[in-house]
Write a protein that holds these residues in place. Sequence first.
Motif, PDB file in Angstrom:
ATOM      1  N   THR A  55       0.862  -1.183   0.000  1.00  0.00           N
ATOM      2  CA  THR A  55       0.000   0.000   0.000  1.00  0.00           C
ATOM      3  C   THR A  55       0.896   1.231   0.000  1.00  0.00           C
ATOM      4  O   THR A  55       2.118   1.118  -0.107  1.00  0.00           O
ATOM      5  CB  THR A  55      -0.958   0.001   1.203  1.00  0.00           C
ATOM      6  OG1 THR A  55      -1.891   1.072   1.061  1.00  0.00           O
ATOM      7  CG2 THR A  55      -0.207   0.156   2.515  1.00  0.00           C
ATOM      8  N   SER A  56       0.299   2.389   0.098  1.00  0.00           N
ATOM      9  CA  SER A  56       1.050   3.640   0.113  1.00  0.00           C
ATOM     10  C   SER A  56       0.747   4.414   1.389  1.00  0.00           C
ATOM     11  O   SER A  56      -0.371   4.345   1.915  1.00  0.00           O
ATOM     12  CB  SER A  56       0.688   4.489  -1.106  1.00  0.00           C
ATOM     13  OG  SER A  56       1.311   5.759  -1.034  1.00  0.00           O
ATOM     14  N   ARG A  57       1.746   5.129   1.876  1.00  0.00           N
ATOM     15  CA  ARG A  57       1.522   5.973   3.053  1.00  0.00           C
ATOM     16  C   ARG A  57       0.620   7.150   2.709  1.00  0.00           C
ATOM     17  O   ARG A  57      -0.066   7.692   3.567  1.00  0.00           O
ATOM     18  CB  ARG A  57       2.849   6.519   3.586  1.00  0.00           C
ATOM     19  CG  ARG A  57       3.800   5.484   4.123  1.00  0.00           C
ATOM     20  CD  ARG A  57       5.005   6.186   4.738  1.00  0.00           C
ATOM     21  NE  ARG A  57       6.129   5.285   4.842  1.00  0.00           N
ATOM     22  CZ  ARG A  57       6.960   5.016   3.848  1.00  0.00           C
ATOM     23  NH1 ARG A  57       6.777   5.584   2.676  1.00  0.00           N
ATOM     24  NH2 ARG A  57       7.963   4.194   4.017  1.00  0.00           N
ATOM     25  N   GLY A 169       0.567  10.705  -8.848  1.00  0.00           N
ATOM     26  CA  GLY A 169       0.460   9.342  -8.331  1.00  0.00           C
ATOM     27  C   GLY A 169      -0.162   8.395  -9.327  1.00  0.00           C
ATOM     28  O   GLY A 169      -0.055   8.586 -10.545  1.00  0.00           O
ATOM     29  N   ALA A 192      -3.013   7.219  -5.161  1.00  0.00           N
ATOM     30  CA  ALA A 192      -1.930   6.837  -4.251  1.00  0.00           C
ATOM     31  C   ALA A 192      -0.587   7.313  -4.786  1.00  0.00           C
ATOM     32  O   ALA A 192      -0.358   7.344  -5.999  1.00  0.00           O
ATOM     33  CB  ALA A 192      -1.896   5.316  -4.071  1.00  0.00           C
ATOM     34  N   ASP A 193       0.284   7.668  -3.855  1.00  0.00           N
ATOM     35  CA  ASP A 193       1.640   8.111  -4.193  1.00  0.00           C
ATOM     36  C   ASP A 193       2.558   6.892  -4.279  1.00  0.00           C
ATOM     37  O   ASP A 193       2.804   6.226  -3.270  1.00  0.00           O
ATOM     38  CB  ASP A 193       2.144   9.078  -3.126  1.00  0.00           C
ATOM     39  CG  ASP A 193       3.528   9.630  -3.450  1.00  0.00           C
ATOM     40  OD1 ASP A 193       4.082   9.264  -4.498  1.00  0.00           O
ATOM     41  OD2 ASP A 193       4.044  10.418  -2.644  1.00  0.00           O
ATOM     42  N   LEU A 194       3.083   6.594  -5.476  1.00  0.00           N
ATOM     43  CA  LEU A 194       3.937   5.415  -5.660  1.00  0.00           C
ATOM     44  C   LEU A 194       5.339   5.611  -5.091  1.00  0.00           C
ATOM     45  O   LEU A 194       6.120   4.662  -5.025  1.00  0.00           O
ATOM     46  CB  LEU A 194       4.017   5.051  -7.139  1.00  0.00           C
ATOM     47  CG  LEU A 194       2.748   4.470  -7.763  1.00  0.00           C
ATOM     48  CD1 LEU A 194       2.997   4.092  -9.208  1.00  0.00           C
ATOM     49  CD2 LEU A 194       2.271   3.256  -6.986  1.00  0.00           C
ATOM     50  N   SER A 196       5.822   6.459  -2.055  1.00  0.00           N
ATOM     51  CA  SER A 196       5.702   6.255  -0.603  1.00  0.00           C
ATOM     52  C   SER A 196       5.122   4.876  -0.310  1.00  0.00           C
ATOM     53  O   SER A 196       4.251   4.715   0.538  1.00  0.00           O
ATOM     54  CB  SER A 196       4.821   7.344   0.021  1.00  0.00           C
ATOM     55  OG  SER A 196       5.365   8.613  -0.177  1.00  0.00           O
ATOM     56  N   LEU A 197       5.615   3.864  -1.043  1.00  0.00           N
ATOM     57  CA  LEU A 197       5.077   2.517  -0.875  1.00  0.00           C
ATOM     58  C   LEU A 197       5.587   1.864   0.408  1.00  0.00           C
ATOM     59  O   LEU A 197       6.709   2.090   0.852  1.00  0.00           O
ATOM     60  CB  LEU A 197       5.437   1.651  -2.076  1.00  0.00           C
ATOM     61  CG  LEU A 197       4.823   2.073  -3.411  1.00  0.00           C
ATOM     62  CD1 LEU A 197       5.227   1.096  -4.507  1.00  0.00           C
ATOM     63  CD2 LEU A 197       3.308   2.159  -3.313  1.00  0.00           C
ATOM     64  N   ILE A 267      -0.054  -1.403  -5.931  1.00  0.00           N
ATOM     65  CA  ILE A 267      -0.935  -1.203  -4.790  1.00  0.00           C
ATOM     66  C   ILE A 267      -1.880  -2.398  -4.667  1.00  0.00           C
ATOM     67  O   ILE A 267      -2.549  -2.777  -5.628  1.00  0.00           O
ATOM     68  CB  ILE A 267      -1.760   0.087  -4.941  1.00  0.00           C
ATOM     69  CG1 ILE A 267      -0.835   1.303  -5.068  1.00  0.00           C
ATOM     70  CG2 ILE A 267      -2.702   0.246  -3.753  1.00  0.00           C
ATOM     71  CD1 ILE A 267      -0.055   1.642  -3.845  1.00  0.00           C
TER      72      ILE A 267
END
Length: 357
Positions: A55-57, A169, A192-194, A196-197, A267
Motif C-alpha cells: 500500500t502507500s503511506r 500518483g 496513491a503516491d507510488l 511512498s510505498l 498497490i
Amino acid sequence: MKKFLFTVFSVVLFLLVFVAVYRVWGARLNAKLVKVAEVKRGDLILRVKAPGYITSRRIFTVTAPIAGEIKGLNEKVVVGSTVKKNQVFCYIVPTAEEEKSLQEDLKFAEMNCELAEKDLEVAKKLYEMKAISYQEYRAKEISFLREKSNLEKLRAKLEPKPVYSPIDGVLVKAEVKNGQIVTAGKELFVVADLNSLVAVLNVFESDVNKVYTGVRGNILIDGEVKFSGEVENVSLIREETSPGSAPTYKVYVNIINRMDPSAMLRIGGTVVGELTYRVIRNVKVVPLEAVNYEPGSLSRTFVYVYKNGRARKRYVSVGETDGTFIEIKDGLKEEERVITSGSYFVKDGEWVKVEKE
C-alpha cells in the motif's frame, strides 16, 4: 565315543558361528538406507516470515465537491494509470431539474441586484447633497453588496465544478461514469503516491515480539526476493481474525532497495516478508531433520550418530533454529556425522547404509 562328541560339538559350534555371521551380514545386507550430514560450524540467520500486501503511506480520496451530474469524464484516466497533480478527472454540473430552478432564481437575483444598484446610485447622490445621513447611504450600499454576492453565488452554482487529482500518483479506484448523479462528499476517485510505498505484513502474535523498528529484511514476490526493506512501525492493536485463526499484528515495512531491476510493486499486490531479527555466528549446527524428540518430552532431544555402519543414539542440547539448521550446544563434536533423512525410522545400534547423493 570321544570322537563322536567332538564331532557333535564341532557341528554345533559351526552352526552357532554360522547363525551369528548370518545375522550380522544379514542385518548389514538389509540395513536401512539413510542420509547423513557432518556436524559443522556456521551462522544461523533467524527470520520472521509473514504474508502481506503493498500500500502507500499517502492515499487520497477524491470526493464530489457538490451534488450534481458527472460530465466530461476523462477517458484516459483509468484505474492503474498515472496522474499528475491538478489533472482534471471530470466535471460536476447541476442536474437538469436543478439547473432549471437555478436559472429562475438567477433571473430574480439579476433583477434584485439591478434594483439595488439603482437605489445605491440615488442614495449616493442624496448623500452628496446631504439629503440623507451616512448610515442611510451605508444601508443601501450593504443591500447592494448582499444582492451582488447572492447573484455571484447563483452563477457559480451553474458553472461546471472540476474534480482533479490532489497529487502526482496512480489512480487505484474510480467508480464514476458520465451522467451519474452524485451527492456532495461521495467518494469518486482514490489516488496513491507510488513514491511512498510500504509493505504491510500480518505477523503472528507468537512472532511479533521478535520484530521491532529498524529490523531489516526482504520482500518476496512469487517466492523470489525482489526488494529489501526496514520495519518502521509495529502495530499495538491485534487484528480481527476468523474463529480458529491465530491472531496477528500489522507490521509496516518501508521499501528501501529494488533487488530485481525488473520488479514492480503494485498497490494491493500480495507479498511475503522475511525479517531478520537475529544472527547467531559461528556455532555448531546440524540439519533440523536430524534432531528427534523423546516421546512425551519436548525438552529431551537426541540424534543418531553414524559410526562404523551403525546408528548410535545420543542425547544433545539444542539452541535456536532458522528452520533449516539447528544449533547444537552440547553432545556432538565437529565432523561427527549424524543421520538426517531416515532418522525417525532407525533404532539405537541398528545397522544402516548411507545413501549415495
